[in-house]
Design a protein around this motif. Structure first.
Motif, PDB file in Angstrom:
ATOM      1  N   GLY A   7       0.849  -1.208   0.000  1.00 25.45           N
ATOM      2  CA  GLY A   7       0.000   0.000   0.000  1.00 25.45           C
ATOM      3  C   GLY A   7       0.871   1.239   0.000  1.00 25.45           C
ATOM      4  O   GLY A   7       0.584   2.241   0.673  1.00 25.45           O
ATOM      5  N   GLY A  10      -0.327   4.919  -0.270  1.00 27.26           N
ATOM      6  CA  GLY A  10      -1.356   5.396   0.658  1.00 27.26           C
ATOM      7  C   GLY A  10      -0.799   6.413   1.653  1.00 27.26           C
ATOM      8  O   GLY A  10       0.412   6.644   1.724  1.00 27.26           O
ATOM      9  N   ARG A  11      -1.729   7.015   2.427  1.00 34.50           N
ATOM     10  CA  ARG A  11      -1.285   7.989   3.461  1.00 34.50           C
ATOM     11  C   ARG A  11      -0.282   7.322   4.399  1.00 34.50           C
ATOM     12  O   ARG A  11       0.770   7.876   4.697  1.00 34.50           O
ATOM     13  CB  ARG A  11      -2.506   8.485   4.260  1.00 34.50           C
ATOM     14  N   GLY A  13       1.265   4.336   3.820  1.00 30.87           N
ATOM     15  CA  GLY A  13       2.350   3.724   3.041  1.00 30.87           C
ATOM     16  C   GLY A  13       3.511   4.694   2.880  1.00 30.87           C
ATOM     17  O   GLY A  13       4.684   4.350   3.121  1.00 30.87           O
ATOM     18  N   ILE A  32       5.077  -2.107  -2.509  1.00 31.30           N
ATOM     19  CA  ILE A  32       4.042  -2.782  -3.312  1.00 31.30           C
ATOM     20  C   ILE A  32       2.801  -1.912  -3.432  1.00 31.30           C
ATOM     21  O   ILE A  32       2.368  -1.297  -2.463  1.00 31.30           O
ATOM     22  CB  ILE A  32       3.644  -4.127  -2.627  1.00 31.30           C
ATOM     23  N   GLU A  33       2.247  -1.881  -4.617  1.00 35.97           N
ATOM     24  CA  GLU A  33       0.899  -1.326  -4.832  1.00 35.97           C
ATOM     25  C   GLU A  33       0.091  -2.335  -5.644  1.00 35.97           C
ATOM     26  O   GLU A  33       0.633  -3.335  -6.127  1.00 35.97           O
ATOM     27  CB  GLU A  33       0.974   0.034  -5.549  1.00 35.97           C
ATOM     28  N   ARG A  34      -1.199  -2.072  -5.767  1.00 36.08           N
ATOM     29  CA  ARG A  34      -2.051  -3.037  -6.474  1.00 36.08           C
ATOM     30  C   ARG A  34      -1.793  -2.986  -7.985  1.00 36.08           C
ATOM     31  O   ARG A  34      -1.381  -1.943  -8.509  1.00 36.08           O
ATOM     32  CB  ARG A  34      -3.508  -2.761  -6.172  1.00 36.08           C
ATOM     33  N   THR A  75      -3.321  -1.352   4.631  1.00 33.81           N
ATOM     34  CA  THR A  75      -3.998  -1.291   3.333  1.00 33.81           C
ATOM     35  C   THR A  75      -5.514  -1.369   3.529  1.00 33.81           C
ATOM     36  O   THR A  75      -6.137  -0.427   3.984  1.00 33.81           O
ATOM     37  CB  THR A  75      -3.477  -2.404   2.399  1.00 33.81           C
ATOM     38  N   ALA A  76      -6.100  -2.510   3.170  1.00 36.47           N
ATOM     39  CA  ALA A  76      -7.546  -2.731   3.285  1.00 36.47           C
ATOM     40  C   ALA A  76      -7.733  -4.214   3.633  1.00 36.47           C
ATOM     41  O   ALA A  76      -6.864  -5.037   3.309  1.00 36.47           O
ATOM     42  CB  ALA A  76      -8.215  -2.392   1.970  1.00 36.47           C
ATOM     43  N   ALA A  79      -6.998  -6.987   0.979  1.00 36.38           N
ATOM     44  CA  ALA A  79      -5.579  -7.013   0.618  1.00 36.38           C
ATOM     45  C   ALA A  79      -4.762  -7.646   1.739  1.00 36.38           C
ATOM     46  O   ALA A  79      -3.885  -8.495   1.504  1.00 36.38           O
ATOM     47  CB  ALA A  79      -5.089  -5.593   0.340  1.00 36.38           C
ATOM     48  N   THR A  99      -7.508  -1.662   9.371  1.00 39.05           N
ATOM     49  CA  THR A  99      -8.692  -1.787  10.235  1.00 39.05           C
ATOM     50  C   THR A  99      -9.911  -2.133   9.370  1.00 39.05           C
ATOM     51  O   THR A  99      -9.822  -2.166   8.142  1.00 39.05           O
ATOM     52  CB  THR A  99      -8.953  -0.482  10.993  1.00 39.05           C
ATOM     53  N   SER A 121      -2.749  -4.414  15.350  1.00 37.54           N
ATOM     54  CA  SER A 121      -3.392  -3.495  16.297  1.00 37.54           C
ATOM     55  C   SER A 121      -4.161  -2.425  15.530  1.00 37.54           C
ATOM     56  O   SER A 121      -3.678  -1.936  14.509  1.00 37.54           O
ATOM     57  CB  SER A 121      -2.353  -2.827  17.199  1.00 37.54           C
ATOM     58  N   GLY A 122      -5.317  -2.072  16.037  1.00 35.23           N
ATOM     59  CA  GLY A 122      -6.103  -0.980  15.451  1.00 35.23           C
ATOM     60  C   GLY A 122      -5.429   0.360  15.651  1.00 35.23           C
ATOM     61  O   GLY A 122      -5.802   1.354  15.032  1.00 35.23           O
ATOM     62  N   ASN A 123      -4.430   0.403  16.511  1.00 38.19           N
ATOM     63  CA  ASN A 123      -3.664   1.642  16.687  1.00 38.19           C
ATOM     64  C   ASN A 123      -2.270   1.284  17.190  1.00 38.19           C
ATOM     65  O   ASN A 123      -2.120   0.628  18.216  1.00 38.19           O
ATOM     66  CB  ASN A 123      -4.362   2.587  17.661  1.00 38.19           C
ATOM     67  N   LYS A 158     -11.626   8.505   5.520  1.00 36.58           N
ATOM     68  CA  LYS A 158     -11.637   7.210   6.220  1.00 36.58           C
ATOM     69  C   LYS A 158     -12.862   6.403   5.797  1.00 36.58           C
ATOM     70  O   LYS A 158     -13.983   6.928   5.756  1.00 36.58           O
ATOM     71  CB  LYS A 158     -11.610   7.416   7.741  1.00 36.58           C
ATOM     72  N   ASP A 160     -13.857   3.127   7.124  1.00 35.24           N
ATOM     73  CA  ASP A 160     -14.466   2.169   8.064  1.00 35.24           C
ATOM     74  C   ASP A 160     -14.899   2.875   9.346  1.00 35.24           C
ATOM     75  O   ASP A 160     -14.302   3.865   9.766  1.00 35.24           O
ATOM     76  CB  ASP A 160     -13.498   1.013   8.386  1.00 35.24           C
TER      77      ASP A 160
HETATM   78  N1  LIG Z   1      -3.319   0.680  13.189  1.00 37.27           N
HETATM   79  C1  LIG Z   1      -2.939   1.957  13.052  1.00 37.27           C
HETATM   80  O1  LIG Z   1      -2.168   2.504  13.878  1.00 37.27           O
HETATM   81  C2  LIG Z   1      -3.423   2.723  11.866  1.00 37.27           C
HETATM   82  C3  LIG Z   1      -4.242   2.112  10.973  1.00 37.27           C
HETATM   83  N2  LIG Z   1      -4.630   2.746   9.831  1.00 37.27           N
HETATM   84  C4  LIG Z   1      -5.389   1.935   8.893  1.00 37.27           C
HETATM   85  O2  LIG Z   1      -4.560   1.645   7.773  1.00 37.27           O
HETATM   86  C5  LIG Z   1      -5.351   1.482   6.613  1.00 37.27           C
HETATM   87  C6  LIG Z   1      -4.839   2.401   5.512  1.00 37.27           C
HETATM   88  O3  LIG Z   1      -5.020   3.752   5.891  1.00 37.27           O
HETATM   89  P1  LIG Z   1      -4.568   4.941   4.912  1.00 37.27           P
HETATM   90  O4  LIG Z   1      -3.111   4.839   4.625  1.00 37.27           O
HETATM   91  O5  LIG Z   1      -5.101   6.184   5.500  1.00 37.27           O
HETATM   92  O6  LIG Z   1      -5.409   4.571   3.589  1.00 37.27           O
HETATM   93  P2  LIG Z   1      -5.058   4.850   2.076  1.00 37.27           P
HETATM   94  O7  LIG Z   1      -6.307   4.549   1.307  1.00 37.27           O
HETATM   95  O8  LIG Z   1      -4.399   6.178   1.939  1.00 37.27           O
HETATM   96  O9  LIG Z   1      -3.946   3.735   1.743  1.00 37.27           O
HETATM   97  C7  LIG Z   1      -4.198   2.384   1.499  1.00 37.27           C
HETATM   98  C8  LIG Z   1      -3.310   1.973   0.363  1.00 37.27           C
HETATM   99  O10 LIG Z   1      -3.369   0.551   0.198  1.00 37.27           O
HETATM  100  C9  LIG Z   1      -3.500   0.307  -1.195  1.00 37.27           C
HETATM  101  N3  LIG Z   1      -4.050  -1.012  -1.461  1.00 37.27           N
HETATM  102  C10 LIG Z   1      -5.327  -1.426  -1.336  1.00 37.27           C
HETATM  103  N4  LIG Z   1      -5.434  -2.704  -1.747  1.00 37.27           N
HETATM  104  C11 LIG Z   1      -4.202  -3.085  -2.169  1.00 37.27           C
HETATM  105  C12 LIG Z   1      -3.677  -4.280  -2.714  1.00 37.27           C
HETATM  106  N5  LIG Z   1      -4.441  -5.353  -2.943  1.00 37.27           N
HETATM  107  N6  LIG Z   1      -2.373  -4.333  -3.027  1.00 37.27           N
HETATM  108  C13 LIG Z   1      -1.569  -3.269  -2.805  1.00 37.27           C
HETATM  109  N7  LIG Z   1      -2.012  -2.091  -2.301  1.00 37.27           N
HETATM  110  C14 LIG Z   1      -3.313  -2.019  -1.976  1.00 37.27           C
HETATM  111  C15 LIG Z   1      -4.389   1.422  -1.681  1.00 37.27           C
HETATM  112  O11 LIG Z   1      -4.394   1.513  -3.076  1.00 37.27           O
HETATM  113  P3  LIG Z   1      -5.719   2.072  -3.818  1.00 37.27           P
HETATM  114  O12 LIG Z   1      -5.840   3.508  -3.416  1.00 37.27           O
HETATM  115  O13 LIG Z   1      -5.418   1.831  -5.246  1.00 37.27           O
HETATM  116  O14 LIG Z   1      -6.874   1.259  -3.300  1.00 37.27           O
HETATM  117  C16 LIG Z   1      -3.759   2.598  -0.960  1.00 37.27           C
HETATM  118  O15 LIG Z   1      -2.631   3.093  -1.661  1.00 37.27           O
HETATM  119  C17 LIG Z   1      -6.800   1.776   7.054  1.00 37.27           C
HETATM  120  O16 LIG Z   1      -7.432   0.541   7.335  1.00 37.27           O
HETATM  121  C18 LIG Z   1      -6.617   2.598   8.328  1.00 37.27           C
HETATM  122  O17 LIG Z   1      -7.704   2.535   9.195  1.00 37.27           O
HETATM  123  C19 LIG Z   1      -4.245   4.024   9.551  1.00 37.27           C
HETATM  124  C20 LIG Z   1      -3.444   4.704  10.416  1.00 37.27           C
HETATM  125  C21 LIG Z   1      -2.976   4.111  11.665  1.00 37.27           C
END
Ligand SMILES: NC(=O)C1=CN([C@@H]2O[C@H](COP(=O)(O)OP(=O)(O)OC[C@H]3O[C@@H](n4cnc5c(N)ncnc54)[C@H](OP(=O)(O)O)[C@@H]3O)[C@@H](O)[C@H]2O)C=CC1
Ligand SMILES: O=C(O)C1=N[C@H](C(=O)O)C[C@H](O)C1
Length: 267
Positions: A7, A10-11, A13, A32-34, A75-76, A79, A99, A121-123, A158, A160
């Motif tokens: 990911g 992402g923010r 990543g 890695i990205e998708r 990521t999600a 993924a 999360t 962890s969720g955080n 966000k 979820d």
């Molecule tokens: N536990 C913690 O401390 C924290 C948890 N989080 C969690 O982290 C997750 C991501 O948050 P955030 O960075 O803001 O979200 P973003 O949407 O900015 O980033 C997620 C990234 O993952 C990529 N991605 C999705 N599916 C795949 C895949 N199959 N292969 C490779 N890359 C993939 C997305 O690509 P695309 O845009 O193309 O879908 C995107 O670039 C959320 O679930 C958030 O709640 C966030 C901050 C702190």
């Protein structure tokens, strides 16, 4: 430690790429990205705004995982489940910040952890994990005449709700009270809801702007209220926690660990 960031665009990543590049004893082994992402082929360092690192973003996780020590995954859910299978095959540490998992998803991660070292962890911040301990303690001390409500606010992107952190804090409150969160959780209220059921743990969600993450647990009793809060000001706190988790898990046996294990806060 050789780490892969999934990911990458992402923010989180981009924050993780910066954190790995700056950390002593860690190298960015891959990003890695998708498939189909516009980030493929770009340099991970340039993506993260820190200058070229010589690490191109690819869509082939397994070929990177086999020669890495760990993967940092924010990521999600779909993924992350796929990455968990690959990380288990490659026998590398899997740090999961993602999360929004369903109960079935969590069972699949538990199954993967029979063969893999997973820290989830969720955080990942120190502050929230300390706060969870305080919430558990206050909930254990106060009786049911204190209603528990968890309030969270995040940025408008966000996807979820309630947040992983809100659920983590709700779990801590439920543990303190020695009840099951699944049986006491109320996540939506709309229309004529009737009076609050004694013992329920409520969740309220706000979304807007660029808020990194605000969480409060409110204990509302007869004529007084206690509020325990955490305000995240920079995503770097989550990235630092994720790196710490990867380094901690490096020499651990397979299992599903939490940040309380990493930080030495486990009960
Ligand atoms: N536990 C913690 O401390 C924290 C948890 N989080 C969690 O982290 C997750 C991501 O948050 P955030 O960075 O803001 O979200 P973003 O949407 O900015 O980033 C997620 C990234 O993952 C990529 N991605 C999705 N599916 C795949 C895949 N199959 N292969 C490779 N890359 C993939 C997305 O690509 P695309 O845009 O193309 O879908 C995107 O670039 C959320 O679930 C958030 O709640 C966030 C901050 C702190
Ligand atoms: O999506 C986010 O941004 C965040 N997600 C995590 C959560 O769901 O609690 C952690 C942090 O609050 C930021």
């Amino acid at each position: 430690m050789k780490l892969v960031v999934v990911g990458a665009e992402g923010r989180m990543g981009r924050m993780l790429i910066r954190a790995v590049a700056e950390a002593k004893g860690c190298t960015l082994h891959g990003a890695i990205e998708r498939p189909g992402s516009a980030a493929l082929g770009k340099d991970a360092g340039l993506l993260a705004g820190i200058g070229e690192l010589g690490v191109p973003v690819t869509d082939d996780p397994l070929s990177l995982f086999v020669a890495a020590d760990g993967v940092l995954d924010f990521t999600a859910p779909a993924a992350t489940l796929a990455f968990a299978d690959l990380a288990a095959q490659a026998r590398i540490v899997h740090v999961i910040g993602t999360t929004g998992f369903s109960e079935d998803d969590l069972k699949r991660l538990t199954a993967a952890s029979y063969h893999a070292r997973i820290v989830r962890s969720g955080n990942m911040s120190l502050g929230v994990n300390l706060l969870a301990g305080l919430v558990r303690q206050v909930a254990a001390t106060l009786g049911e005449e204190f209603d528990i409500e968890v309030l969270e606010m995040h940025h408008r992107m966000k996807v979820d709700a309630p947040s992983g952190t809100a659920l983590l804090l709700g779990e801590a409150a439920a543990e303190g009270r020695q009840v099951a969160l699944a049986e006491t959780r109320v996540s939506t209220r709309d229309g004529h809801t009737g009076a609050r059921r004694p013992g329920d743990i409520g969740f309220a969600t706000l979304r807007g702007g660029s808020v990194v993450g605000d969480h409060s647990v409110i204990f509302a009793g007869p004529s007084e209220r206690i509020t325990l809060s955490h305000h995240a000001e920079d995503r770097a706190i989550f990235a630092r926690g994720a790196l710490k988790a990867a380094q901690w898990a490096f020499d651990k046996p397979p299992g599903l660990y939490g940040m309380d294990d990493v930080l030495g806060l486990a009960r």
